[in-house]
Design a protein around this motif. Structure first.
Motif, mmCIF file in Angstrom:
data_model
loop_
_atom_site.group_PDB
_atom_site.id
_atom_site.type_symbol
_atom_site.label_atom_id
_atom_site.label_comp_id
_atom_site.label_asym_id
_atom_site.label_seq_id
_atom_site.Cartn_x
_atom_site.Cartn_y
_atom_site.Cartn_z
ATOM 1 N N GLN A 129 64.211 -86.942 -43.354
ATOM 2 C CA GLN A 129 64.511 -87.910 -42.388
ATOM 3 C C GLN A 129 65.856 -87.833 -41.723
ATOM 4 O OE1 GLN A 129 61.946 -90.402 -41.986
ATOM 5 N NE2 GLN A 129 63.037 -91.467 -40.510
ATOM 6 N N LEU A 130 66.166 -88.060 -40.429
ATOM 7 C CA LEU A 130 67.397 -87.748 -39.779
ATOM 8 C C LEU A 130 67.726 -89.247 -39.453
ATOM 9 C CD1 LEU A 130 69.616 -86.234 -38.623
ATOM 10 C CD2 LEU A 130 68.367 -85.973 -36.501
ATOM 11 N N VAL A 131 69.111 -89.712 -40.024
ATOM 12 C CA VAL A 131 69.629 -91.021 -39.747
ATOM 13 C C VAL A 131 70.918 -90.615 -39.144
ATOM 14 C CG1 VAL A 131 70.661 -92.851 -40.879
ATOM 15 C CG2 VAL A 131 68.284 -91.842 -41.749
ATOM 16 N N VAL A 132 71.115 -91.301 -38.197
ATOM 17 C CA VAL A 132 72.479 -90.958 -37.578
ATOM 18 C C VAL A 132 73.157 -92.563 -37.594
ATOM 19 C CG1 VAL A 132 73.751 -90.639 -35.393
ATOM 20 C CG2 VAL A 132 71.737 -89.365 -35.952
ATOM 21 N N VAL A 165 68.279 -94.410 -35.993
ATOM 22 C CA VAL A 165 69.652 -94.385 -35.456
ATOM 23 C C VAL A 165 70.235 -95.836 -35.788
ATOM 24 C CG1 VAL A 165 71.397 -94.171 -33.468
ATOM 25 C CG2 VAL A 165 69.540 -92.758 -33.740
ATOM 26 N N TYR A 166 71.484 -95.897 -36.258
ATOM 27 C CA TYR A 166 72.185 -97.308 -36.194
ATOM 28 C C TYR A 166 73.498 -97.222 -35.724
ATOM 29 C CZ TYR A 166 68.569 -97.612 -40.008
ATOM 30 O OH TYR A 166 67.022 -97.722 -40.650
ATOM 31 N N ALA A 172 65.963 -94.325 -29.209
ATOM 32 C CA ALA A 172 65.626 -93.528 -30.393
ATOM 33 C C ALA A 172 65.055 -94.244 -31.617
ATOM 34 C CB ALA A 172 66.967 -93.315 -31.025
ATOM 35 N N ASN A 173 64.955 -95.529 -31.453
ATOM 36 C CA ASN A 173 63.838 -96.331 -32.463
ATOM 37 C C ASN A 173 62.915 -97.018 -31.916
ATOM 38 O OD1 ASN A 173 65.829 -96.162 -34.937
ATOM 39 N ND2 ASN A 173 67.405 -96.741 -33.282
ATOM 40 N N ILE A 226 71.815 -102.749 -35.321
ATOM 41 C CA ILE A 226 73.204 -102.830 -34.935
ATOM 42 C C ILE A 226 73.929 -103.752 -35.628
ATOM 43 C CG2 ILE A 226 74.816 -103.167 -32.901
ATOM 44 C CD1 ILE A 226 72.502 -102.244 -31.109
ATOM 45 N N MET A 227 74.851 -103.391 -36.288
ATOM 46 C CA MET A 227 75.653 -104.496 -37.071
ATOM 47 C C MET A 227 77.029 -104.493 -36.257
ATOM 48 S SD MET A 227 76.579 -102.755 -40.652
ATOM 49 C CE MET A 227 78.045 -103.883 -40.771
ATOM 50 N N SER A 228 77.842 -105.892 -36.661
ATOM 51 C CA SER A 228 79.165 -105.802 -36.044
ATOM 52 C C SER A 228 80.156 -105.124 -36.904
ATOM 53 C CB SER A 228 79.551 -107.528 -35.836
ATOM 54 O OG SER A 228 80.669 -107.698 -35.501
ATOM 55 N N ILE A 229 80.947 -104.355 -36.285
ATOM 56 C CA ILE A 229 82.289 -103.837 -36.829
ATOM 57 C C ILE A 229 82.977 -104.892 -37.439
ATOM 58 C CG2 ILE A 229 83.803 -103.382 -35.066
ATOM 59 C CD1 ILE A 229 83.977 -100.591 -35.662
ATOM 60 N N VAL A 230 83.156 -106.040 -37.053
ATOM 61 C CA VAL A 230 84.077 -107.061 -37.577
ATOM 62 C C VAL A 230 83.276 -108.345 -38.246
ATOM 63 C CG1 VAL A 230 85.734 -106.597 -35.637
ATOM 64 C CG2 VAL A 230 83.886 -108.190 -35.183
#
Length: 418
Positions: free
Chosen positions: A208-211, A246-247, A304-305, A319-323
């Motif tokens: 499984q390829l996860v980026v 991809v996340y 990609a998803n 997608i998650m918030s960097i903050v």
């Protein structure tokens, strides 16, 4: 007189015959036989003998269970990313918990940095890494521990993952990137896979390829657009879109400019459309702009998803918030999702199974000695279209070294299949 004589002769003959019969001399007169009504017997449907069970193993490689996942971080190493990288390192154990806990999963973890195609960056960069190169493994002191470029299951060391992902930042004045490109180094990374290539051994055919994208900027690649980048990854996995995930750990448009890279800030150099540029020395905000987000990266993640729901559903999950104040928890959810996808498995059968008199599928699935239940969550389901067993990725396996899957089934006969 003659008539009387005839009668006497007839009676004498009759008595003579009766005397000579072996039967009783008494003459019996039988009643006519009455034929009873014919009853047609009613039979139940033939009882089918218990089916002959077979076991689908036969050394098929598909029944071996060695799930692989290659996790590639594309990390922004610009000056504004220092706190974000530190936050990732502090919480990386939550991300890797599921992958490392399940001893079945054979993982590779590696990291590449963003790129900047400008002449300034090419001339000023001081590190040894070229576009798409995996970074060398680092120990807890931040020093290169070997000439290897990724952490593997055999290392059995979560701290090694944390230190390796902490690639640090390079300030702009020292040659750090200004226009962060994420697609161009990612495309280069999957091309450097052949024998003797920089990233040899990291990417595996059946893995499984996860980026995971970690940045406070948007992609600035000029040579490739989001949809093309998504298709490039799918093509790299032989057209198997289900093998690509991809996340993104990203900023959001509504986040304060203090958390964003310069190219996403309301700044006259990067977004002159937001300002009255009459005075070049003192441009005034025209109030038309409310905030910028990583649009290209979001489009890439959705493309990609694309098999995982609507664009909104994909963004919410990938997608998650960097903050985020729940950074660790959000990171753990991504790690858990990766684990489930990696452990999902499909076993194709050589014969179609039959059902019993109650309509129950006559199939039993085992991992070693462990019997796997038939259910959608935490078990298996039968796919009649593919004639296959689909195992969910959230089964609580009792790991045994070298254990294999076995599928016991009662096959349909040729007549029944017709």
């Amino acid at each position: 007189m003659r008539s009387l004589v005839v009668i006497c002769i007839y009676m004498s003959a009759l008595m003579l015959v009766a005397a000579c019969s072996p039967e009783s001399a008494t003459l019996k007169v039988e009643r006519p036989l009455v034929q009873p009504e014919v009853q047609i017997p009613q039979y139940e449907k033939p009882i089918i003998k218990p089916a002959e069970w077979i076991t689908e193993d036969g050394g098929q490689s598909q029944l071996d269970f060695n799930p692989q996942v290659d996790i590639l971080f594309v990390t922004d190493n610009s000056d504004s990313m220092k706190s974000a990288q530190e936050n990732l390192v502090r919480n990386i154990d939550k991300f890797t918990a599921g992958v490392l806990k399940n001893r079945m999963i054979d993982y590779h973890v590696g990291v590449i940095s963003v790129w900047d195609s400008s002449d300034r960056y090419i001339q000023m960069k001081k590190d040894q890494y070229q576009i798409g190169d995996l970074r060398f493994i680092k120990n807890s002191q931040g020093q290169s521990a070997s000439n290897r470029r990724f952490v593997a299951k055999s290392d059995n060391n979560s701290k090694l993952i944390a230190s390796t992902l902490n690639i640090g930042v390079t300030p702009y004045a020292q040659g750090g990137p200004e226009f962060e490109e994420l697609f161009s180094p990612l495309a280069a990374a999957i091309e450097k896979t052949g024998r003797g290539a920089t990233n040899e051994g990291f990417f595996r055919q059946d893995a499984q390829l996860v980026v995971v994208l970690l940045t406070d900027a948007d992609d600035s690649s000029k040579s490739i657009n989001p949809e093309e980048m998504a298709q490039k990854l799918i093509d790299f996995k032989g057209g198997r879109a289900e093998k690509v995930s991809v996340y993104g750990v990203l900023v959001r448009p509504q986040d304060s400019d203090d958390y964003k890279d310069w190219d996403l800030r309301i700044h006259p150099k990067y977004h002159p459309e937001c300002f009255d540029m009459t005075s070049q020395k003192n441009p005034k905000n025209n109030g038309k702009c409310t905030g910028f987000g990583p649009d290209r990266l979001e489009k890439f993640i959705v493309a990609a998803n694309q098999n995982e729901g609507t664009p909104d559903q994909i963004r919410a999950k990938h997608i998650m918030s960097i903050v985020s104040p729940k950074f660790g928890d959000d990171l753990a959810k991504i790690g858990s999702d990766i684990t489930v996808k990696t452990l999902a498995k499909e076993i194709f059968l050589s014969q179609r199974p039959r059902t019993d008199k109650n309509g129950q599928l006559m199939v039993r699935v085992r991992y070693g000695k462990q019997v796997i239940p038939q259910k959608a969550k935490g078990g298996w389901l039968y796919n009649p279209e593919n004639n296959s067993i689909e195992l969910s990725g959230d089964i609580d396996y009792e790991y045994v070294e070298g254990a294999r899957f076995s599928v016991d089934l009662a096959p349909l006969t040729l007549k029944q299949q017709q």
